[in-house]
Design an enzyme around this catalytic site. Structure first.
Site, short mmCIF file in Angstrom:
data_model
loop_
_atom_site.label_atom_id
_atom_site.label_comp_id
_atom_site.label_asym_id
_atom_site.label_seq_id
_atom_site.Cartn_x
_atom_site.Cartn_y
_atom_site.Cartn_z
N CYS A 86 21.17 6.19 -54.82
CA CYS A 86 19.97 6.88 -55.33
C CYS A 86 20.28 8.31 -55.71
CB CYS A 86 18.86 6.87 -54.28
SG CYS A 86 18.16 5.24 -54.01
N HIS A 87 20.86 9.08 -54.76
CA HIS A 87 21.08 10.50 -55.04
C HIS A 87 22.49 10.96 -54.69
CE1 HIS A 87 16.79 9.78 -54.11
NE2 HIS A 87 16.67 10.29 -55.30
N GLY A 88 23.40 9.99 -54.50
CA GLY A 88 24.81 10.33 -54.39
C GLY A 88 25.29 10.88 -53.07
#
Lengths: 299, 420, 175
Positions: free
Chosen positions: C139-141
């Site tokens: 999703c956001h690394g």
């Protein structure tokens, strides 16, 4: 005055038409009797279930009724709930372990039975309605979870009004007990269909369920009489709990709410009197006077 | 206390706000200094009680919707799970189901109060008609809600009521199919009933705003049935009416709580604890108690279309009441004949209600027919004629006078009833 | 006369305050069931009971996912290489310092049991992914190592550990 009297006469006539005529219309084509009133520990504003009775009733359900009747809405954990039979959590777990329920599909996609846990619901005796019908001469044994609330009998005028005040609402339990003990020889004029039994309280009198209870059928260990009537009362109380598991909490909170509302109403009554005293009228208020500037005028 | 006062914002913020959205001023003039007749009795508190019940039903209903599943296979069980597993679910569910009955008890008292004191007469016709619309909306909402537990009475009640529309010649069949979303009552029916049951209370709330608006334009009627003339005839809404309303609201809540906590299933049907079964009709199918008089009217008429029309007509006729009652005097206090016919009418309505709960056979049908005829005659014959033949009692000079002298006018020269 | 009216005053004030206080208490009491109903119901709580997982079928290097209380639980049968990688880290330099030994049960170094929910905003990280070959949240690394500790990305802390015990060498109970 004479007109007044004629209106009163009309009222009486209307009343008679409305209430007297139907009295002739009652027909008794069959011999269904009104269930006798039983004494229940859970009736009235402070009613509570009798734990020992619920535990005995559960035993009757388990050893007799559960062969054909499901109890879909009840989980094993409920047996340990407050306000119920109040088995200990450990006892409820042991009882659950004695039942088998289908597990989730395993890695091979097969469904195998496992021992039930407390979160599981009571398993059904028949996989579906048709299987239940096939095994019981065409009549499906209904689920018993809310049975004690799903049956009633008519109280008639004026009892149905008096019941609001006396809080009599045990028609369902009375009926269930009556039904379980209401098996009798059929009257000579009655034609009983094959595979049915005669019951004094069942609508239509011909019931597919054979007499389920008999003296001594279930063993009681607490010294309660092992009679059909006692079994019937115990299993009825148990079914009342399954139908209304929050009955005790409801009545307890109800009493608190009633006290609160009475106090609140009393306070509001005196506050209202105080407030209105400020604007009490006196006869001199009626003397004519000129309207004050900006005085209220109707639209 | 003097009559009209305007709101004077004191804080800088309220001054700023009042120039842009004068909501505080609206509340002040509508619910604080609003002049209300000083002789209102406790029957006038039912307007406030109805607002309270509407709010209670919306709040408990929105909460129940968080736990309810509108599906034919799961609805019954989800309601039972609310009763068993949800924290205080039994309380919220019983409060909602009994709340519907309390709502109707309050609306019937409110309506009969309006009829007794002539609250529908000029200039309050629109106020009254909005009330009839509210009553119709309440009936629709109550019916839709009763189907949601999906028990036997839910299912068969839905079947019977929707079949009313099959009475219309030609289009009946297709109309009913349209209502059901199928060829019988089923899952699509339940889903749309749920959606509409959630929607209608907010429509009711909207019409209530209009109802109160209309009320505040024409002012409240009162037991004397005469308009306020001076500031001695009125008191401020707050605190005088509010405290009175609050007191009786709590008294009403005692009755409400009695049903919720002690006899929660008294007003329902045992059959609705049996899951819906499309293959078996309950032997004795009756609607909720609040529809029983109309159900009796429906069954009194042996023709299908005429029965349905009579049922709708018996409600619609209420909207014409302002013109069917020809008497210039409002309050039954000063109408000795009307007062008796009013009570006869109340007894007839109760009688119809009782008959509606009885099987449609024998003497019950005959009695229903007599009372149905009387019901319509009350509106179409008795009320118009009464207005012409009745000799009314003299009206008091003012509300204040009627309060001080308990309705007996002072002075020998009581004026004849004015055409209002 | 003056005393009379002031006595009247205080009595009235008391009545008003008492009525207002009872009304407020009633309002609070009504709010209790309305708020309490939002909490998990009895069946949800019962379904949240501990679960038992048999570890025997989980091969070395394999990660399985089970559900407890609706949350994905990763059970990672770590290889020697993965354990060594997790232990050869300067703990103090980590964003959320925690030694690998504190994240497994003593003597069961190969079993890493984690709640598989990214501590950033609740997505499920993928196993055996990312630059540390631990977990990687798509999703956001956010990147986690083979001990489930946050190494880079926006997540503020390490993947949480569920409560669990070993019933035997091949059986654990979660919850």
């Amino acid at each position: 005055m004479s007109l007044k009297r004629s209106i009163l006469a009309l009222t009486v006539a209307t009343g008679l038409a409305a209430f007297a005529v139907p009295a002739f219309a009652q027909d008794h084509s069959h011999d269904v009797e009104t269930p006798p009133k039983q004494k229940w520990s859970f009736s009235g504003p402070f009613g509570k279930f009798d734990r020992a009775q619920l535990q005995r009733g559960f035993k009757v359900y388990r050893e007799v009724c559960s062969a054909c009747h499901s109890l879909e809405l009840i989980a094993f954990r409920n047996l340990a709930d407050q306000g119920g039979p109040e088995f200990s959590a450990a006892q409820a777990a042991v009882i659950a372990g004695e039942y088998k329920v289908p597990d989730a599909p395993n890695d091979a996609g097969e469904v195998v039975d496992r021992a039930a846990r407390v979160a599981d619901y009571f398993p059904k005796p028949f996989p579906n309605e048709n299987a239940g019908r096939a095994a019981n001469g065409g009549a499906y044994p209904p689920d018993l979870s809310v049975m004690a609330k799903a049956r009633t009998y008519e109280r008639g005028f004026p009892w149905f009004l008096i019941d609001i005040v006396t809080q009599f609402q045990e028609q369902g339990p009375d009926y269930v007990t009556a039904l379980l003990t209401g098996y009798a020889e059929k009257p000579a004029h009655f034609e009983l269909p094959d595979g049915s039994a005669y019951n004094k309280y069942f609508p239509g009198n011909a019931i597919k369920m054979p007499p389920p209870l008999s003296d001594g059928r279930v063993e009681y260990t607490d010294g309660s009489p092992a009679t059909t009537l006692q079994y019937a009362k115990d299993v009825t109380a148990f079914l009342m709990w399954t139908a209304e598991p929050k009955l005790e909490a409801r009545k307890r909170l109800g009493f608190q709410v009633m006290i609160f509302l009475l106090v609140f109403a009393g306070l509001l009554y005196f506050t209202k009197k105080k407030v209105w005293k400020q604007v009490a009228l006196h006869p001199e208020d009626l003397k004519p006077r000129d309207p004050a500037p900006g005085e209220y005028r109707p639209h | 206390m003097s009559g009209h006062q305007t709101y004077q914002p004191r804080s800088p913020f309220m001054k700023w706000m009042e120039r842009r959205l004068p909501i505080a001023g609206l509340v002040y003039s509508s619910f604080i200094v609003y002049p209300t007749p000083r002789n209102l009795n406790y029957w006038w508190t039912f307007g406030g009680i109805l607002s309270f019940m509407l709010a209670a039903q919306i709040v408990t209903g929105v909460i129940l919707a968080m736990h309810y599943t509108p599906h034919a296979d799961m609805a019954f069980k989800s309601v039972e799970m609310i009763m068993r597993d949800v924290n205080y679910g039994w309380l919220l569910r019983y409060a909602h189901s009994n709340g519907a009955s309390m709502f109707f008890i309050a609306v019937y008292i409110h309506m009969f109060r309006g009829m007794y004191y002539g609250s529908y007469k000029e200039p309050r016709e629109v106020l009254w008609i909005l009330g009839v619309i509210l009553y119709l909306l309440m009936m629709a909402t109550g019916f839709l809600g009763y189907t949601l537990p999906w028990g036997q009475m839910s299912f068969w009640g839905a079947t019977v009521i929707t079949n009313f529309f099959s009475a219309f010649p030609g289009i009946g069949e297709s109309l009913v199919t349209l209502l059901w979303g199928g060829y019988s009552v089923g899952n699509p029916t339940l889903n749309r009933f749920y959606s509409l049951h959630y929607l209608l209370p907010f429509v009711i709330a909207g019409v209530v705003v209009l109802h109160i608006w209309a009320l505040h334009v024409v002012g409240q009627n009162n037991p004397a049935g005469i308009e306020p003339k001076t500031d001695r005839d009125v008191v401020r809404f707050t605190p005088y009416a509010t405290i009175k309303d609050a007191f009786f609201m709590i008294c009403f809540s005692l009755v409400f709580a009695w049903f919720v906590f002690y006899t929660p299933n008294y007003l329902g049907h045992a059959d609705n604890y049996i899951p819906a079964n499309p293959a078996v009709t309950p032997t004795h199918i009756v609607p909720e108690w609040y529809y029983l008089p109309f159900y009796a009217i429906l069954r009194a008429i042996p023709d299908k279309l005429m029965g349905v029309l009579a049922l709708f007509g018996s409600i619609i006729i209420l909207a014409f009441l302002p013109w069917l009652d020809t008497s210039p005097v409002r309050s039954a206090r000063y109408r000795p004949l009307f007062r008796q016919f009013f009570w006869v009418f109340v007894i007839v309505c109760l009688g119809l209600g009782w008959l509606g709960s009885k099987p449609a056979e024998g003497g019950y049908v005959i009695a229903s027919r007599i009372l149905t005829i009387y019901y319509f005659a009350h509106f179409l014959i008795i009320l118009p004629i009464l207005g012409w033949v009745e000799k009314t009692k003299p009206l008091p000079n003012s509300i204040a006078e009627s309060v001080l002298h308990d309705g007996v006018p002072v002075g020998a020269s009581a004026p004849a009833p004015a055409k209002v | 006369m003056a005393t009379n009216s002031s006595a009247e005053h205080s009595r009235r004030d008391f009545l008003y305050i008492a009525t207002g206080a009872v009304a407020a208490a009633g309002g609070v009491a009504v709010a209790v069931p309305m708020i309490a109903q939002m909490n998990p119901d009895a069946s949800t709580i019962a379904a949240g009971a501990p679960i038992e997982v048999n570890l025997a079928p989980v091969a070395e290097g394999q990660v399985i996912k089970v559900f407890w209380r609706g949350k994905p639980i990763y059970i990672n049968h770590r290889t020697k290489k993965e354990i060594d990688a997790a232990r050869a880290v300067d703990v103090a330099a980590l964003p959320d310092p925690q030694p690998d030994t504190a994240r497994v049960k003593q003597g069961k170094d190969q079993w890493l049991v984690l709640v598989g929910i990214c501590t950033h905003l609740g997505c499920i990280p993928l196993a055996h992914q990312g630059s540390y070959n631990g977990f990687f949240c798509p999703c956001h690394g956010s990147v986690y190592d083979t001990s489930g500790r946050i190494r880079s990305g926006p997540a503020p802390s390490n993947l949480p550990l569920p409560p669990y015990v070993f019933l035997s060498d091949t059986q654990i109970r979660i919850g």
